[in-house]
Write a protein that holds these residues in place. Sequence first.
Motif, PDB file in Angstrom:
ATOM      1  N   LYS A 392       0.818  -1.215   0.000  1.00 44.28           N
ATOM      2  CA  LYS A 392       0.000   0.000   0.000  1.00 44.28           C
ATOM      3  C   LYS A 392       0.849   1.262   0.000  1.00 44.28           C
ATOM      4  O   LYS A 392       0.410   2.310   0.463  1.00 44.28           O
ATOM      5  CB  LYS A 392      -0.928   0.000   1.211  1.00 44.28           C
ATOM      6  N   ARG A 403     -10.177   2.328  13.908  1.00 42.50           N
ATOM      7  CA  ARG A 403     -10.300   1.061  14.611  1.00 42.50           C
ATOM      8  C   ARG A 403      -9.549   1.168  15.925  1.00 42.50           C
ATOM      9  O   ARG A 403      -8.603   1.954  16.048  1.00 42.50           O
ATOM     10  CB  ARG A 403      -9.720  -0.092  13.780  1.00 42.50           C
ATOM     11  N   SER A 405      -7.499  -0.918  17.073  1.00 40.80           N
ATOM     12  CA  SER A 405      -6.132  -1.432  16.922  1.00 40.80           C
ATOM     13  C   SER A 405      -5.177  -0.391  16.354  1.00 40.80           C
ATOM     14  O   SER A 405      -3.966  -0.616  16.359  1.00 40.80           O
ATOM     15  CB  SER A 405      -6.150  -2.664  16.016  1.00 40.80           C
ATOM     16  N   SER A 407      -5.242   0.508  13.159  1.00 40.06           N
ATOM     17  CA  SER A 407      -5.151   0.253  11.727  1.00 40.06           C
ATOM     18  C   SER A 407      -6.430   0.773  11.083  1.00 40.06           C
ATOM     19  O   SER A 407      -7.517   0.235  11.323  1.00 40.06           O
ATOM     20  CB  SER A 407      -4.991  -1.249  11.453  1.00 40.06           C
ATOM     21  N   ASN A 409      -8.995   2.562   7.938  1.00 33.91           N
ATOM     22  CA  ASN A 409      -9.419   2.498   6.538  1.00 33.91           C
ATOM     23  C   ASN A 409      -9.567   3.927   6.014  1.00 33.91           C
ATOM     24  O   ASN A 409     -10.105   4.792   6.704  1.00 33.91           O
ATOM     25  CB  ASN A 409     -10.746   1.752   6.377  1.00 33.91           C
ATOM     26  N   GLN A 422      -7.619  -0.322   2.977  1.00 39.23           N
ATOM     27  CA  GLN A 422      -7.729  -0.853   4.330  1.00 39.23           C
ATOM     28  C   GLN A 422      -6.350  -1.097   4.932  1.00 39.23           C
ATOM     29  O   GLN A 422      -5.373  -1.330   4.226  1.00 39.23           O
ATOM     30  CB  GLN A 422      -8.532  -2.162   4.324  1.00 39.23           C
ATOM     31  N   GLY A 423      -6.327  -1.038   6.270  1.00 41.82           N
ATOM     32  CA  GLY A 423      -5.130  -1.416   7.001  1.00 41.82           C
ATOM     33  C   GLY A 423      -4.005  -0.407   6.938  1.00 41.82           C
ATOM     34  O   GLY A 423      -2.840  -0.788   6.791  1.00 41.82           O
ATOM     35  N   SER A 425      -1.746   2.177   8.946  1.00 42.63           N
ATOM     36  CA  SER A 425      -1.375   2.463  10.331  1.00 42.63           C
ATOM     37  C   SER A 425      -1.556   3.940  10.650  1.00 42.63           C
ATOM     38  O   SER A 425      -1.358   4.808   9.792  1.00 42.63           O
ATOM     39  CB  SER A 425       0.070   2.053  10.580  1.00 42.63           C
TER      40      SER A 425
END
Length: 478
Positions: A392, A403, A405, A407, A409, A422-423, A425
């Motif tokens: 990415k 989120r 966590s 991580s 979107n 998505q995902g 950081s």
Amino acid sequence: MAVFVLDSQGKALMPCTEKRARLLLARGRARVHRLVPMVIRLTDRAADTCTFQPLRLKLDPGSKTTGLALVRDAEIIDQQSGEVQVTAVVLNLMELIHRGRQISEALTARRQMRRRRRNQLRHRAPRFLNRGNQKEGWLAPSLQHRVDTCMAWVRRIQRWVPLKAISSELVRFDMQALQNPKISGIEYQQGTLFGYELREYLLEKWGRQCAYCDAQDVPLQIEHIHPKAQGGSNRASNLTLACACCNQKKAARSIEDFLTKDPKRLAKILADAKKPLRDAAAVNATRWALANALQATGLPVELASGGQTKFNRCTLGIPKTHALDAACVGTLQVLQNWQCPTLTLKATGRGSYQRTRLNKFGFPRGYLMRRKRVHGFGTGDMVRAEVPSGVKAGIHIGRVAIRASGSFNIQSYQDGQSVVVQGISHKHCRVIQRGDGYGYFFNRANSAKREPARPQARNAVRSALCLPGMNAEVSRAH
């Protein structure tokens, strides 16, 4: 698009072009006050020393989408006839997408879940005459949302530009009693423009094509689904569009007899003829509420009919979009600089009070985060993510969904299409504008298809997110 300008004290000044905004930012004479829509704040100018031109905000209210157009009023003299022509110079075009249908569906789902739980849990007391919505002028939440979002953007634009007047479309019936004293019954309510408005409604309802053979780009005639010779009425639900050939073939036959060999088309026409008029009812229920709210701003308000809007658009040869319909509202003879891109404002809401998910029986399932922010980010914020390596890798700009966590979107729009990465950081993300309940994107696909009506008309295609001159030293107020 024009860039909104504020003085050093935050008062509204006349908008400027994108080029002038880039020069002001590059020379240090301005700071970025807001990114989308682009608003800059001058550091060396006060509103008391500036001159202003008459600016007007035009609205084309709709059930799903409301068009907004910021124009500058002007008058030009025709060199041949010497007549003064009312001119509007378009500065900004915007389309506001409402979420009234989502609100209605959410309330319906909540009501069904509560009713199911109430039947299974006896200790839950039923609600009875305690809703408190019996006051005069009450609107359903899905309808009130349309009025509130329109007024929210009217007040925003009023803070960013020195508005002098407002124009809004309001479909009204004509007073025919003064012209025809013998009028009676339903004819009194139809008005002199009834046939004109009815034809436009049928064109939109049936997709501007023949209902029997799907012929397009041919003269279409109004046809009775249930023939008048067999007792059919002139109600809109009994009318459709047909080409001359199909209209002559059907004649006074019933539609069941005419489409005996095509049962699928028969079922489709009968289903489309009885479609619920939710959108028309929503606009009709909120038109006076919006008009009264606009008049409460204290600015002169011009209310025009939908027939006049279409007349202006067809006379000037302008394509049909929500934003351009708004630019054609009211008294108008010349429209200039309408080839600018349209900024779409999509109402997304500010989150949900629901702290859990529900299963198919309406009972809680799992838990949601109690916090609305993670590492300083909140869902709806516009961020810029610079991913140095990996699958990415690259620069992603768009609306973030957080989120627990860390991580996230990121949702962006490319040619009007939503793209989700998505995902990402949180370490790679940087906030460029706080969430305000709306998503922003430019609809460049439609603006590229428009043919310029005048050679001197500008065609600004540079996004506000790509404005040069925005370096690390420029402050960003949210």
